[in-house]
Each structure stands twice: as C-alpha cells, then as structure tokens.
Design a protein around this motif. Structure first.
Motif, PDB file in Angstrom:
ATOM      1  N   ALA A   1       0.687  -1.220  -0.055  1.00 43.37           N
ATOM      2  CA  ALA A   1      -0.093   0.162  -0.032  1.00 43.37           C
ATOM      3  C   ALA A   1       0.856   1.151   0.064  1.00 43.37           C
ATOM      4  O   ALA A   1       2.021   1.352   0.455  1.00 43.37           O
ATOM      5  CB  ALA A   1      -0.799   0.021   1.099  1.00 43.37           C
TER       6      ALA A   1
ATOM      7  N   LEU B   1       0.802   5.373   1.114  1.00 39.16           N
ATOM      8  CA  LEU B   1       0.228   6.513   1.945  1.00 39.16           C
ATOM      9  C   LEU B   1       0.973   7.727   1.208  1.00 39.16           C
ATOM     10  O   LEU B   1       1.938   7.849   1.333  1.00 39.16           O
ATOM     11  CB  LEU B   1       0.633   6.278   3.331  1.00 39.16           C
TER      12      LEU B   1
ATOM     13  N   ASP C   1       9.807  -0.451   5.874  1.00 36.54           N
ATOM     14  CA  ASP C   1       8.844   0.470   5.109  1.00 36.54           C
ATOM     15  C   ASP C   1       9.719   1.766   4.469  1.00 36.54           C
ATOM     16  O   ASP C   1      10.505   2.039   5.288  1.00 36.54           O
ATOM     17  CB  ASP C   1       7.668   1.211   6.046  1.00 36.54           C
TER      18      ASP C   1
ATOM     19  N   LEU D   1       4.256   0.754   2.158  1.00 35.93           N
ATOM     20  CA  LEU D   1       4.304  -0.444   3.059  1.00 35.93           C
ATOM     21  C   LEU D   1       4.193  -1.764   2.244  1.00 35.93           C
ATOM     22  O   LEU D   1       3.272  -1.961   1.505  1.00 35.93           O
ATOM     23  CB  LEU D   1       3.047  -0.288   3.790  1.00 35.93           C
TER      24      LEU D   1
ATOM     25  N   LEU E   1       2.145  -6.683   3.709  1.00 38.10           N
ATOM     26  CA  LEU E   1       0.800  -6.526   4.378  1.00 38.10           C
ATOM     27  C   LEU E   1      -0.100  -7.607   4.471  1.00 38.10           C
ATOM     28  O   LEU E   1      -0.021  -8.503   3.548  1.00 38.10           O
ATOM     29  CB  LEU E   1      -0.093  -5.424   3.731  1.00 38.10           C
TER      30      LEU E   1
ATOM     31  N   ASP F   1      -3.205  -3.218   8.941  1.00 36.56           N
ATOM     32  CA  ASP F   1      -1.825  -2.774   9.054  1.00 36.56           C
ATOM     33  C   ASP F   1      -1.698  -1.334   8.643  1.00 36.56           C
ATOM     34  O   ASP F   1      -0.926  -0.488   9.015  1.00 36.56           O
ATOM     35  CB  ASP F   1      -1.030  -3.789   8.207  1.00 36.56           C
ATOM     36  N   VAL F   2      -2.441  -1.114   7.467  1.00 35.83           N
ATOM     37  CA  VAL F   2      -2.267   0.216   6.877  1.00 35.83           C
ATOM     38  C   VAL F   2      -3.109   1.350   7.666  1.00 35.83           C
ATOM     39  O   VAL F   2      -2.344   2.353   8.031  1.00 35.83           O
ATOM     40  CB  VAL F   2      -2.707   0.321   5.244  1.00 35.83           C
ATOM     41  N   THR F   3      -4.239   1.254   7.949  1.00 35.48           N
ATOM     42  CA  THR F   3      -4.924   2.367   8.564  1.00 35.48           C
ATOM     43  C   THR F   3      -4.278   2.648  10.120  1.00 35.48           C
ATOM     44  O   THR F   3      -4.385   3.803  10.438  1.00 35.48           O
ATOM     45  CB  THR F   3      -6.351   1.676   8.951  1.00 35.48           C
TER      46      THR F   3
ATOM     47  N   ILE G   1      -4.755   6.990   1.326  1.00 34.22           N
ATOM     48  CA  ILE G   1      -3.996   5.568   1.241  1.00 34.22           C
ATOM     49  C   ILE G   1      -4.701   4.975  -0.233  1.00 34.22           C
ATOM     50  O   ILE G   1      -5.543   5.077  -0.749  1.00 34.22           O
ATOM     51  CB  ILE G   1      -4.630   4.631   2.274  1.00 34.22           C
TER      52      ILE G   1
ATOM     53  N   LEU H   1      -4.133   1.282  -2.113  1.00 34.76           N
ATOM     54  CA  LEU H   1      -3.956  -0.122  -2.074  1.00 34.76           C
ATOM     55  C   LEU H   1      -3.419  -0.626  -3.474  1.00 34.76           C
ATOM     56  O   LEU H   1      -4.091  -0.408  -4.451  1.00 34.76           O
ATOM     57  CB  LEU H   1      -5.088  -1.183  -1.440  1.00 34.76           C
TER      58      LEU H   1
END
Ligand code: C2E
Ligand code: CA
Ligand code: CA
Length: 696
Positions: A297, A299, A337, A351, A354, A359-361, A390, A392
């Motif tokens: 992902a 960010l 990361d 990231l 995952l 994990d991302v949020t 974000i 994905l």
C-alpha cells in the motif's frame, strides 16, 4: 567430498613400508615363514587398494600377482592379466605426462606416485591413483615392483566439475560490467574483479588486504564518491550484500559508475526522493505481478496548513518542521517501510508485506496520533497535522504513477474532510476523479462556447438601504449538467491555469456591463463593481498592467473597480501582492479583503497592504444571534477596521435578525439573499431600476 591425495599417498607408503619391512625381517620374525605368508596374503586379499606385483627381472616386467581389489577395479580376472605387462591398462592414449613419469621411474628403478587415466576391461576409463615402489632382496638386487592403486574416478569427477564451476564463475565475475569487491568482516578486500580494478585505478593485487574506505552496511544502497589515486573522484551507485565467501561471512559490494550524479536523496530530510521512491515502487509492483500474495500500500501524506506556517514563521522554521516531521513519522514505521519526500510538504510511505488492511490504517492513525504533540520551532510550539491518502496495490495498477495518483486523490478527500485524518481510495473517488477530468475538458471549451456568464449580486448600505455596488460572480451554464457552481469549477480553473483567461473574461464582461449601465444612468453614486481575483492571477506580475489596459480600452474610470482577494491568498504571496497592490493603488483601484476571519491574518498584518474594504465571511454572519461571542468578534472587527479607515461588508445576510445585529454593530454594507441573490444582467438591470425608484 574434498579429495585428499596426500593422505592417500601416505597410507599407501605406510602399507608398502610395513610390507617390505616385514619381508626383510622375515628371518627375525617370531612367526614362522608359513604363518607370515598367510598373514600377508590375507592382508593383501582384503585390502581395498588394488595391489599388483611385477617381475622386472623378466624381459617384459610381467605381472605376477594381482589381488581381488585389483580385479574389482579393473574388471579383469587374475588369470587374464598374469604374465602381461601393465601397459594394457593404459589404452591408446599416448600423451599423458603421468605415463612418462611412471615409465621413467620404472626404468630408473625408483618409486613414483602418479594419477593417470586407465581403462577397465569393458573399455570405460577410470582415474588410477597409483603408487609403485621397487622391492629389493637382501643383497640389494631389484626383484619386484609393487604397485598400489586406488580408483579415484568419483572424487576426480567431482573435483573436476568444481574446478570447472569455479573457472566459469571467475570468468563471469571478471567480465561483469559492474565493479565487484568482496570484503571480509574486518572490511579488507579479499576479491576484486577487473571492473573494480578499473574503477579504483589499481590492480587487484594492490586492492587485496586493503580497506576501501567506503561505508559497508548490509543492504545499503547509496551514491558515494570513491578515492582513486591520480584520478578525480567519481560517483558510484553502490549496493552491499551479505554473502558467504569461501566458507566465511563477507560482504559483496557492487559498484557502478554514475555518468552524472543522480539525486536520489532529499537534501533536507535525507529521505529517499521521488526518483528512488518510484524505483522501489516499480520493483514492488513487478514483484506483486509475479507473486499474487505480495500485498502493498501507498500512503500519501500532505501537511495541513504548511504554507501558513512557512510564511508566518519563515523558511528556516519551515525546513526545521519538515525534517522533524520526517523523523517523527519514521519512528512510526518498520525498518522495511520506505518513507520518501516527494516534494515540498508531500511525503509518501510504501508499506510492503501486508497481511490486512488494518496494517495500513493503523500506520495512518499512529502518524496522526504522533502529530498531536507540538513541534518546538525557534522557541515556539507549533502544531501541525497531516492529511493522508491511502491507495492499495492492485493487479491492474502497473505503473507507480497510477498508485501515486490514487493515493493523491484520497489525500484530497482527507483534506476536504478538514485534514488530520486519512482516506482510502475507492472506486467512488475514481468516478469523482473521472468526472473532474471531464469537467476540466469541458471548461476548456466553456469560454469559446460562451457558457460562462457573469451574474451580479447587490451590495447594500445598511443604514440607508441604498445600493452601493455589485459583486461579479461567475456562473457556468453547462449544456448537459446545467448550472455549475463556481465553488466546483474555480478550483479546477486555478489548477489548470484556465483561471487566467477566465479571470480576464470576468473583468472585461463586468467592466463593459458597468460602462453600459453608467451610460443608461442606472447606477447610483458612489458605486463599485467588485471582481474576485484568484491566487494564480496574483502571481502574474503583468496583472496590474493588464487590468489597467482593460479599463482604458473600455473607458471605465479605475475608481469604480474593487478587487476582492481572500486573506489566505495574501498570506501565501505577500511580496508579489504588495507590488501589484502598490501599482493598483496608484491608479485608485480599490482592494477588498474577502472571506475575512477564515484565515490566520490579523488586522494589524493587513495594515501593510492598501486594503479599503473588509468582507466578513458569511460563516460569521450565519451564526449571528445564535452565539454571543460571534457578535463580539464582529463588533471587534468592525471597530478595528473603522479605526484603520476600512469599510466593512457583511457577507451572507439572509434574515432580518442578522440585519438588525449588523446595523447595531455599525457594519457599513451588507450582501446576501435577504437583499438579492446573484442575478443575471437582465434581472440586475431590473433590480437597479427598482432601487432607483425606491430611493427617488
Ligand atoms: P465569494 O467571493 O465569497 O462569493 C460570495 C459567495 O456567497 C457567492 O457564491 C454568493 O452567491 C454567495 N452568497 C451571497 N449571498 C449569500 C447568502 O445570503 N447566503 C449564502 N449562503 N451564500 C450567499 P458563489 O457565486 O457560488 O461563488 C462562490 C465562490 O466562487 C466565491 O466566493 C468566489 O470565491 C468564487 N468566484 C465566483 N466568481 C468568481 C470569479 O469570477 N473569479 C474568481 N476568481 N472567483 C470567483
Ligand atoms: Ca468575493
Ligand atoms: Ca466571500
């Protein structure tokens, strides 16, 4: 599997030695001769080495004995070989050096150890590790030759293939274009290929045992300059990996000369920049295309209100904030990361590996939590927050740009929600983005198709209820979508630069219209026409000249014109604005501060600019009567503005109650639906006539 010829040889020698010793000491032996022979015969019979005895006293040095192991190795039976010279084992191959050595030893009656190729009865070759030694009788006459052989074909095959592999690898290493250097754990060079010799301008022999003086850190990748005797330092791209070299841990360093230094790190934050980030992202995308289980992902992080902080506290503090911000985010991430600075106050995080969207949020949440604490900048505490978008990774996104765009779109969504939060890109956003793109295209044609129309909203003096001005507000009559609000299309026009021609158009239309109403004597005195300016227009140094040119072409006196700019615009571009306003002021064009109260400027700050009018944002007017504090705020603004000799306009006056409050406070002018909405030219003319009869 290592072949140890010397130990084999030692063993063979010991056997022979004890054998000859035994034969010699036969007489002194406590055993009788028969027992001795029996012992020796059994030893020889069970030995795994092939044993052969020849009789050199006979013309052809024939074989007189072979043991069972010899039969096993060669495939011949004892009967088949007895009385023959050993040469039949050697096949047709004449060129072996080992054979020459063997024959010479026999002629000179010396012992000899050779490894030579022999052939079995079935014709297959085998490698024979052979030791021969002459045997003498008690008077010292040569009586026999004793040969002890060992079939080492298997070991030799393995050794040969290892040797070949090593040679192949050496050729590959040497012919690599990249410089390759192996250093041991102390950092000393233990291997360097030809390309490395060239890079360092030193032969490998000189490099071996030396330290290169470059940082050796595992998995690191960097651009470094290397010292080379007699030559200028060069920039190399360098990658370091942990390896096992000849059984011990070591580092393999590959070096590639860079023709020009590729800037892949950001100088301020020392983070990877866009170039490196894109490369890594491409790599991860490629990996995930091949392995469907690789989830990743992106960010996209944008600091909220960075520009305001940068402009008010100065660039040094701004830089400090960016590097501290980077550091703080880095603390929220795993080592794997990648955090990069894409530009200005835009950062991105990649990231990988995952297992779940959480994990991302969680990372996004951690970042915003970390930002709730203030930064200490030049003795001040400064608060900032971030808008995080974000995106994905998906199989259909094959280019880094696709993913960055989606994360960017989501970031804008987070920003629109007020910042200090995150948004995840979804199909709805994609749809919105497409819609926006369509709008952008349509807007390009809107001018020539005359879909843009200027409407006018009256400005009313509160005490006298007289009309004192009009604000020009743009409307877009879209052929399919109907009326589109300027709140929707002005931002697009600003981003695409279309605001420049559009702004010119509004100015021209409004001024022509006013000139024509003046001629028809529809306008009161005093009167101003207000035209909105956007940031893009302000950064055009020709602005003042262009405006004055329009006015003179139409023949409208400049004092009729009032330009509205928002306070945040002024804050963003104070120097450019100052010089433009000085030009405009000189030609008696008025300046109004729009949406006052929504930004961060103070009235004392505004003093630096030739502002004639203050427009209180409609959000204040809206809350009038509901909260006493707002009344007080407006009251304060009005008295301060008056002390600075500015007029005050209240925007968004919608009801009598608000009007009442505003009058009580001493606000000069009102604008809002209570008086009129923005009207098309025809209805504006009607409104003007109506006002004339009212006041007459
Ligand atoms: P603005 O400059 O603050 O314009 C005032 C906005 O308030 C107008 O919205 C107007 O219709 C609205 N308004 C007026 N009275 C009332 C009221 O009583 N209640 C409420 N709720 N709203 C009221 P509009 O026309 O939609 O324009 C929105 C924004 O678009 C403007 O805000 C301005 O920033 C921008 N804009 C409009 N025309 C132009 C233009 O020609 N050039 C530039 N650069 N920007 C423009
Ligand atoms: Ca305005
Ligand atoms: Ca406004």
């Amino acid at each position: 599997q290592a072949l140890n010829i010397s130990s084999e040889l030692l063993r063979a020698r010991t056997v022979v030695h004890s054998l000859t010793q035994s034969l010699r000491s036969l007489d002194q032996s406590p055993l009788d001769k028969a027992s001795w022979f029996d012992l020796m015969q059994r030893a020889v019979a069970y030995a795994s080495n092939g044993i052969v005895i020849t009789d050199p006293t006979q013309p052809n040095n024939p074989i007189i004995y072979v043991n069972p192991a010899f039969e096993r190795i060669t495939g011949y039976t004892a009967e088949e070989v007895l009385n023959r010279n050993c040469r039949f084992l050697q096949g047709e191959e004449r060129e072996q050096l080992a054979r020459y050595q063997l024959n010479t030893a026999i002629q000179k009656k010396q012992d000899c150890h050779v490894i030579l190729q022999n052939f079995r009865k079935d014709g297959t070759p085998f490698w024979n590790d052979l030791y021969i030694t002459p045997i003498h009788d008690l008077e010292g006459n040569l009586t026999h030759f004793l040969g002890i052989q060992n079939d080492i074909t298997e070991q030799k095959t393995i050794q040969d293939s290892l040797q070949r592999q090593e040679n192949d690898l050496r050729i590959i290493l040497q012919s690599m274009v990249d410089g390759l250097v192996v250093v041991n754990q102390d950092g000393d060079v233990i291997f360097a290929n030809q390309a490395a010799e060239k890079l360092f301008n030193r032969p490998a022999t000189e490099l071996l045992g030396q330290s290169l003086g470059i940082p050796v850190t595992v998995n690191s990748q960097a651009e470094i300059d290397i010292y080379r005797p007699g030559l200028k330092p060069i920039w190399v791209d360098f990658v370091c990996n942990e390896i096992i070299w000849q059984g011990a841990p070591a580092y393999l360093i590959s070096l590639r000369e860079l023709t020009e230094r590729r800037q892949v790190y950001d100088a301020l934050t020392r983070l990877p920049n866009r170039v490196l980030f894109n490369e890594r992202l491409q790599h991860v995308i490629d990996l995930s295309q091949r392995h469907s289980h690789c989830h990743f992902a992106l960010l996209f992080i944008d600091l909220d209100r960075f520009k305001v902080i940068n402009d008010s506290l100065g660039h040094r503090a701004g830089d400090q904030l960016l590097s501290r911000f980077a550091l703080r985010i880095q603390h929220q991430l795993r080592a794997s990361d990648m955090l990069a600075r894409l530009s200005g106050d835009e950062f991105a995080i990649l990231l990988e590996e995952l297992s779940h969207i959480d994990d991302v949020t969680q990372v996004a949440e951690r970042i915003n939590t970390a930002l709730t604490k203030p930064f200490a900048l030049e003795g001040r505490e400064v608060f900032t927050s971030a808008s995080i978008g974000i995106a994905l990774g998906r199989p259909d996104l094959k280019h880094p740009g696709d993913l960055i765009r989606e994360a960017d779109t989501a970031m804008y969504r987070a920003k629109a929600k007020g910042g200090a939060c995150y948004a995840i890109f979804d199909q709805e956003m994609h749809y919105q983005a497409m819609l926006r793109l369509q709008l952008e295209t349509d807007l390009r044609y809107a001018i020539e198709r005359q879909e843009l129309k200027v409407h006018y909203q009256p400005l009313i003096a509160l005490t006298s209820n007289r009309l004192v001005g009009l604000e020009a507000l743009l409307r877009w009559h879209h052929p399919q979508k109907g009326l589109i609000s300027p709140e929707q299309f002005i931002p697009i026009a600003e981003e695409t630069g279309l605001i420049i021609p559009i702004g010119q158009y509004v100015l021209l239309q409004a001024c022509q219209q006013v000139e024509s109403w003046l001629k028809q004597a529809l306008l009161p005195f005093p009167f101003t026409i207000s035209v909105n300016l956007s940031g893009k227009q302000l950064s055009n140094p020709q602005l003042a000249t262009q405006i004055l040119k329009v006015l003179s072409e139409i023949g409208l006196d400049p004092h009729y014109l009032q330009l509205e700019i928002t306070e945040s615009l002024l804050m963003e571009n104070p120097t450019a604005a100052t010089s433009i306003f000085q030009d405009l002021e000189a030609s008696s064009i008025r300046l109004a501060m729009d949406d006052f109260g929504t930004g961060y400027s103070s009235l004392s700050y505004l003093r630096r600019f030739p502002v004639h009018t203050l427009k209180i944002d409609r959000s204040f007017t809206h809350r009038l009567g509901t909260q006493d504090e707002d009344l007080e705020i407006i009251q304060t603004i009005v008295s301060l503005a008056h002390s600075l000799k500015m007029d005050v306009i209240a925007e968004g006056v919608e009801n009598e109650a608000q009007l009442c409050h505003l009058k009580a406070i001493g606000c000069d002018i009102g604008q809002g639906f209570l008086f009129a909405k923005a009207l098309d030219p025809q209805n504006t003319a009607n409104f003007l006539r109506q006002k004339q009869t009212q006041t007459a």
